[in-house]
Write a protein that holds these residues in place. Structure first.
Motif, PDB file in Angstrom:
ATOM      1  N   ASP A  76       0.817  -1.205   0.000  1.00  0.00           N
ATOM      2  CA  ASP A  76       0.000   0.000   0.000  1.00  0.00           C
ATOM      3  C   ASP A  76       0.852   1.256   0.000  1.00  0.00           C
ATOM      4  O   ASP A  76       1.992   1.251   0.449  1.00  0.00           O
ATOM      5  N   ALA A  77       0.256   2.335  -0.477  1.00  0.00           N
ATOM      6  CA  ALA A  77       0.933   3.629  -0.486  1.00  0.00           C
ATOM      7  C   ALA A  77       1.136   4.103   0.953  1.00  0.00           C
ATOM      8  O   ALA A  77       0.322   3.833   1.822  1.00  0.00           O
ATOM      9  N   PRO A  78       2.248   4.783   1.216  1.00  0.00           N
ATOM     10  CA  PRO A  78       2.483   5.309   2.561  1.00  0.00           C
ATOM     11  C   PRO A  78       1.357   6.236   2.989  1.00  0.00           C
ATOM     12  O   PRO A  78       0.787   6.952   2.179  1.00  0.00           O
ATOM     13  N   ALA A  79       1.034   6.199   4.276  1.00  0.00           N
ATOM     14  CA  ALA A  79      -0.060   7.017   4.796  1.00  0.00           C
ATOM     15  C   ALA A  79       0.212   8.503   4.573  1.00  0.00           C
ATOM     16  O   ALA A  79      -0.682   9.261   4.251  1.00  0.00           O
ATOM     17  N   ASP A  80       1.436   8.941   4.761  1.00  0.00           N
ATOM     18  CA  ASP A  80       1.780  10.345   4.560  1.00  0.00           C
ATOM     19  C   ASP A  80       2.622  10.458   3.293  1.00  0.00           C
ATOM     20  O   ASP A  80       3.839  10.402   3.331  1.00  0.00           O
TER      21      ASP A  80
ATOM     22  N   ALA B 285      17.362   3.535   5.006  1.00  0.00           N
ATOM     23  CA  ALA B 285      17.263   4.779   5.772  1.00  0.00           C
ATOM     24  C   ALA B 285      15.858   4.992   6.340  1.00  0.00           C
ATOM     25  O   ALA B 285      15.610   5.982   7.018  1.00  0.00           O
ATOM     26  N   GLY B 286      14.943   4.070   6.027  1.00  0.00           N
ATOM     27  CA  GLY B 286      13.592   4.171   6.560  1.00  0.00           C
ATOM     28  C   GLY B 286      12.676   5.083   5.775  1.00  0.00           C
ATOM     29  O   GLY B 286      11.600   5.440   6.244  1.00  0.00           O
ATOM     30  N   GLU B 287      13.093   5.494   4.588  1.00  0.00           N
ATOM     31  CA  GLU B 287      12.290   6.408   3.773  1.00  0.00           C
ATOM     32  C   GLU B 287      11.148   5.663   3.076  1.00  0.00           C
ATOM     33  O   GLU B 287      11.353   4.587   2.530  1.00  0.00           O
ATOM     34  N   PRO B 288       9.948   6.245   3.057  1.00  0.00           N
ATOM     35  CA  PRO B 288       8.885   5.676   2.226  1.00  0.00           C
ATOM     36  C   PRO B 288       9.201   5.994   0.764  1.00  0.00           C
ATOM     37  O   PRO B 288       9.649   7.098   0.456  1.00  0.00           O
ATOM     38  N   VAL B 289       9.003   5.023  -0.114  1.00  0.00           N
ATOM     39  CA  VAL B 289       9.402   5.175  -1.515  1.00  0.00           C
ATOM     40  C   VAL B 289       8.244   4.828  -2.445  1.00  0.00           C
ATOM     41  O   VAL B 289       7.588   3.804  -2.281  1.00  0.00           O
TER      42      VAL B 289
ATOM     43  N   ARG C 209       3.495  -7.718 -12.540  1.00  0.00           N
ATOM     44  CA  ARG C 209       2.545  -6.797 -11.918  1.00  0.00           C
ATOM     45  C   ARG C 209       3.211  -5.951 -10.842  1.00  0.00           C
ATOM     46  O   ARG C 209       4.069  -6.423 -10.104  1.00  0.00           O
ATOM     47  N   ALA C 210       2.791  -4.694 -10.749  1.00  0.00           N
ATOM     48  CA  ALA C 210       3.393  -3.743  -9.804  1.00  0.00           C
ATOM     49  C   ALA C 210       3.318  -4.240  -8.357  1.00  0.00           C
ATOM     50  O   ALA C 210       4.293  -4.131  -7.607  1.00  0.00           O
ATOM     51  N   LEU C 211       2.178  -4.788  -7.955  1.00  0.00           N
ATOM     52  CA  LEU C 211       2.032  -5.276  -6.588  1.00  0.00           C
ATOM     53  C   LEU C 211       3.021  -6.403  -6.296  1.00  0.00           C
ATOM     54  O   LEU C 211       3.626  -6.456  -5.221  1.00  0.00           O
ATOM     55  N   ASP C 212       3.214  -7.283  -7.275  1.00  0.00           N
ATOM     56  CA  ASP C 212       4.164  -8.383  -7.110  1.00  0.00           C
ATOM     57  C   ASP C 212       5.606  -7.882  -7.099  1.00  0.00           C
ATOM     58  O   ASP C 212       6.457  -8.414  -6.390  1.00  0.00           O
ATOM     59  N   ILE C 213       5.884  -6.856  -7.896  1.00  0.00           N
ATOM     60  CA  ILE C 213       7.223  -6.257  -7.891  1.00  0.00           C
ATOM     61  C   ILE C 213       7.504  -5.639  -6.528  1.00  0.00           C
ATOM     62  O   ILE C 213       8.591  -5.791  -5.974  1.00  0.00           O
ATOM     63  N   ALA C 214       6.519  -4.932  -5.967  1.00  0.00           N
ATOM     64  CA  ALA C 214       6.682  -4.323  -4.639  1.00  0.00           C
ATOM     65  C   ALA C 214       6.983  -5.390  -3.600  1.00  0.00           C
ATOM     66  O   ALA C 214       7.865  -5.220  -2.747  1.00  0.00           O
ATOM     67  N   ARG C 215       6.271  -6.497  -3.669  1.00  0.00           N
ATOM     68  CA  ARG C 215       6.492  -7.587  -2.721  1.00  0.00           C
ATOM     69  C   ARG C 215       7.904  -8.175  -2.906  1.00  0.00           C
ATOM     70  O   ARG C 215       8.630  -8.367  -1.937  1.00  0.00           O
ATOM     71  N   CYS C 216       8.293  -8.416  -4.155  1.00  0.00           N
ATOM     72  CA  CYS C 216       9.606  -8.991  -4.463  1.00  0.00           C
ATOM     73  C   CYS C 216      10.741  -8.083  -3.990  1.00  0.00           C
ATOM     74  O   CYS C 216      11.651  -8.522  -3.282  1.00  0.00           O
TER      75      CYS C 216
ATOM     76  N   ARG D 224       9.867  -2.367   5.289  1.00  0.00           N
ATOM     77  CA  ARG D 224       8.776  -2.617   6.239  1.00  0.00           C
ATOM     78  C   ARG D 224       7.447  -2.478   5.497  1.00  0.00           C
ATOM     79  O   ARG D 224       7.390  -1.906   4.402  1.00  0.00           O
ATOM     80  N   ALA D 225       6.388  -2.968   6.090  1.00  0.00           N
ATOM     81  CA  ALA D 225       5.059  -2.930   5.464  1.00  0.00           C
ATOM     82  C   ALA D 225       4.679  -1.493   5.121  1.00  0.00           C
ATOM     83  O   ALA D 225       4.790  -0.595   5.955  1.00  0.00           O
ATOM     84  N   GLY D 226       4.264  -1.271   3.881  1.00  0.00           N
ATOM     85  CA  GLY D 226       3.831   0.050   3.442  1.00  0.00           C
ATOM     86  C   GLY D 226       4.946   1.009   3.083  1.00  0.00           C
ATOM     87  O   GLY D 226       4.678   2.121   2.649  1.00  0.00           O
TER      88      GLY D 226
END
Length: 117
Positions: free
Chosen positions: A2-6, A34-38, A61-68, A76-78
């Motif tokens: 999922d997209a970062p909350a902020d 570094a803990g940055e949301p990307v 698929r983008a979702l599968d790429i994110a998981r990989c 970390r999650a998100g």
């Protein structure tokens, strides 16, 4: 993932089909460490170059790429959101959901020309 909350904290990283995929992936690795949301945007040519220049075989698929990539780099999650070039609903496609910074790495000359014009 999922997209970062902020989304205003996110770093947008775009990878084009230019040679140099290891540079973009190393940047992604360091941003995650570094803990940055990307927000990662991959063109189809970028996926081809990644497969030819690295040992990574990314799914389609983008979702599968994110998981990989998230598992590969320990995100970390998100923390990592991946968008394909046809995902016009991506938060970074909206002027109201701008990221904190954007990097195009690697960047083809065609992309540099498009950005300049």
């Amino acid at each position: 993932m999922d997209a970062p909350a902020d989304y205003r904290r996110a770093i947008a990283l775009a990878m084009t089909g230019a040679s140099g995929a290891p540079y973009g992936l190393r940047l992604l690795q360091q941003l995650i460490a570094a803990g940055e949301p990307v927000y990662l945007m991959l063109s189809k040519p970028a996926q081809v170059v990644i497969a030819s220049e690295t040992d990574l075989n990314l799914p389609g698929r983008a979702l599968d790429i994110a998981r990989c990539l998230g598992e590969h780099y320990g995100a970390r999650a998100g923390q990592l959101s991946v968008f394909g070039q046809d995902e016009w609903t991506a938060p970074v496609a909206s002027g109201s959901a701008t990221a904190r910074a954007m990097v195009v790495c690697p960047c083809s000359m065609g992309t540099v020309s498009s950005l300049a014009n």
